[in-house]
Design a protein around this motif. Structure first.
Motif, PDB file in Angstrom:
ATOM      1  N   VAL A   1      10.666  41.709   2.443  1.00  0.00           N
ATOM      2  CA  VAL A   1      12.250  41.535   2.208  1.00  0.00           C
ATOM      3  C   VAL A   1      12.918  40.993   3.529  1.00  0.00           C
ATOM      4  O   VAL A   1      14.076  41.248   3.570  1.00  0.00           O
TER       5      VAL A   1
ATOM      6  N   THR B   1      19.559  49.178   3.639  1.00  0.00           N
ATOM      7  CA  THR B   1      18.914  50.329   2.728  1.00  0.00           C
ATOM      8  C   THR B   1      18.359  51.525   3.091  1.00  0.00           C
ATOM      9  O   THR B   1      17.559  51.422   4.004  1.00  0.00           O
TER      10      THR B   1
ATOM     11  N   ALA C   1      18.956  45.367  -7.416  1.00  0.00           N
ATOM     12  CA  ALA C   1      17.769  45.882  -6.494  1.00  0.00           C
ATOM     13  C   ALA C   1      17.720  47.340  -6.274  1.00  0.00           C
ATOM     14  O   ALA C   1      18.920  47.929  -6.474  1.00  0.00           O
TER      15      ALA C   1
ATOM     16  N   ALA D   1      17.229  43.591   2.401  1.00  0.00           N
ATOM     17  CA  ALA D   1      17.375  44.999   2.110  1.00  0.00           C
ATOM     18  C   ALA D   1      18.110  45.770   3.123  1.00  0.00           C
ATOM     19  O   ALA D   1      18.180  47.002   3.379  1.00  0.00           O
TER      20      ALA D   1
ATOM     21  N   TRP E   1      13.768  42.929  -5.203  1.00  0.00           N
ATOM     22  CA  TRP E   1      14.755  42.871  -4.394  1.00  0.00           C
ATOM     23  C   TRP E   1      15.582  41.329  -4.783  1.00  0.00           C
ATOM     24  O   TRP E   1      16.742  41.273  -4.550  1.00  0.00           O
ATOM     25  N   ARG E   2      14.726  40.348  -4.963  1.00  0.00           N
ATOM     26  CA  ARG E   2      15.148  39.106  -5.117  1.00  0.00           C
ATOM     27  C   ARG E   2      15.162  38.449  -6.583  1.00  0.00           C
ATOM     28  O   ARG E   2      16.282  37.808  -6.956  1.00  0.00           O
TER      29      ARG E   2
ATOM     30  N   ARG F   1       9.133  42.373  -3.065  1.00  0.00           N
ATOM     31  CA  ARG F   1      10.008  41.134  -2.893  1.00  0.00           C
ATOM     32  C   ARG F   1      10.517  40.780  -4.280  1.00  0.00           C
ATOM     33  O   ARG F   1      11.777  40.328  -4.295  1.00  0.00           O
TER      34      ARG F   1
END
Length: 428
Positions: A370, A399, A351, A396, A345-346, A342
């Motif tokens: 995510v 992805t 990312a 995501a 990505w955050r 997390r």
């Protein structure tokens, strides 16, 4: 548009490798993580639901299966079970049989391509009775018997065996035996299968039988289940191009540890286990920072919870010192891995551009981190049982992702997955 088929699995990696068998035939296949619904459901041919119930209380697991099946009228329902017989097999198969109203649950967990066979009622892994393999030492629910009829002895339905000589006789014989059994009442039929042609005969016989059949198996049987023609747009694709790759390795299986050893040492980020047991938040923060550095430097980072055979023991020992039981230790390690995902990505700027995850529970936790609804499968696999897809929904969304069961794959499997996701020969 209502999906024509439903697969109900008890963990995420099992859901994806079974769903792959439908996507590989051109069916648009969506794996719903932990049963989440998404707008993409309406545009799929096959919906695969992960009930995340392998280690749940049996009654809870049964309830999750019943909710997943619902009352939607699918052309076929497939109850995916573990190819090493772990989990709540009996409770979940009984629940699926009740929920579908089928006449027969036709159980064939064999997957000969992956070394899983059923001979004279005994389920084997590479020729070894399954209870004598790692599945027999499962820390939460060990498999105590390799004999499939005995494994299902607690079913609320009668249990009969479909012997290998009947299966080998072909689809017509299988259909006749299934029909005859159905006339005696609702029954669980456990089938021998030592070759791919046996699974093909079982699936074809079930399709031919004049009764309602619930398919029960690992990914092996799914390969041969007859399905309606694709009605949706087909699977998505993942073009080959250079991407950064985050690998999250939460499995402690010896096969996965061997695969980690094949990775470049510079890419591996061992999770600080003692820190994870004491403070998942601090461990995840440190791990995310280290992974972000590796991704920036080389485009490849592998966050690993068990880089060696003694790692699980070290985690348990850390728990003892802190007064934490083994179940909580495992939960905190998984939480640390998911929270690191997390954060990447955050919070970490760029990312990761692709994701590899191994370990079913860890994969589900990573997707939860995510806010992913699931995975749209491409129909392409990196190796047998290791499918490629795209994350659906959340931080995501879109992805590229590969999921792998802990026991699956050659010693170079994770490197191959990183090479396919990252589009770089030097990863392989």
């Amino acid at each position: 548009m209502q999906p024509s088929g439903l697969v109900v699995a008890d963990d995420l990696t099992g859901a994806t490798d079974t769903g792959h068998e439908f996507a590989a035939r051109g069916l648009r296949t969506l794996v719903s993580a932990r049963g989440k619904s998404t707008d993409a459901d309406a545009g799929t041919d096959v919906r695969v639901v992960d009930t995340d119930s392998r280690y749940a209380d049996p009654s809870d697991a049964a309830a999750r299966v019943e909710r997943a099946v619902g009352d939607d009228g699918y052309a076929f329902v497939y109850k995916k079970v573990d190819s090493t017989l772990r989990g709540n097999l009996v409770a979940e198969v009984d629940a699926a049989l009740d929920a579908t109203g089928a006449d027969i649950a036709l159980v064939a967990p064999a997957s000969p391509r992956n070394g899983r066979t059923t001979v004279e009622g005994f389920h084997l892994v590479e020729g070894v009775p399954v209870a004598e393999t790692d599945a027999g030492n499962d820390p939460e629910r060990p498999v105590e018997t390799s004999h499939l009829p005995t494994r299902f002895a607690a079913s609320t339905f009668p249990v009969v065996r479909l012997a290998v000589n009947r299966v080998a006789a072909g689809a017509a014989t299988v259909a006749a035996d299934v029909e005859a059994t159905a006339r005696e009442g609702r029954t669980v039929v456990v089938a021998d299968a030592a070759h791919e042609r046996h699974l093909e005969a079982i699936a074809a016989g079930a399709a031919r039988a004049e009764c309602d059949v619930l398919y029960v198996g690992s990914a092996g049987l799914a390969r041969y289940v007859e399905t309606p023609s694709p009605a949706a747009d087909g699977p998505p694709s993942v073009p080959r191009r250079e991407r950064s790759v985050l690998c999250v390795v939460g499995s402690t299986n010896p096969a996965t540890r061997a695969q980690v050893r094949a990775l470049p040492d510079s890419s591996v980020v061992p999770l600080a286990l003692e820190t994870a047991v004491e403070s998942p938040e601090r461990a995840s923060k440190d791990a995310a920072a280290a992974c972000a550095d590796r991704l920036s430097e080389s485009g490849l980072a592998a966050l690993v919870s068990a880089p060696d055979a003694d790692a699980p023991n070290r985690a348990v020992e850390a728990g003892r010192r802190l007064g934490v039981d083994e179940s909580t230790v495992r939960e905190r390690v998984s939480e640390s891995l998911a929270e690191a995902v997390r954060r990447l990505w955050r919070d970490c700027g760029d990312a990761p551009e692709s994701l590899f995850v191994t370990g079913g529970a860890v994969a589900a936790d990573a997707f939860e981190a995510v806010d992913a609804a699931g995975v749209l499968l491409t129909g392409e696999s990196v190796e047998e049982g290791i499918p490629l897809g795209r994350i659906a929904g959340g931080l995501a969304d879109g992805t590229p992702v590969v999921t792998k069961a802990g026991a699956f794959g050659t010693p170079g499997a994770i490197r191959k997955c990183a090479a396919r996701l990252g589009g770089r020969d030097d990863f392989e």
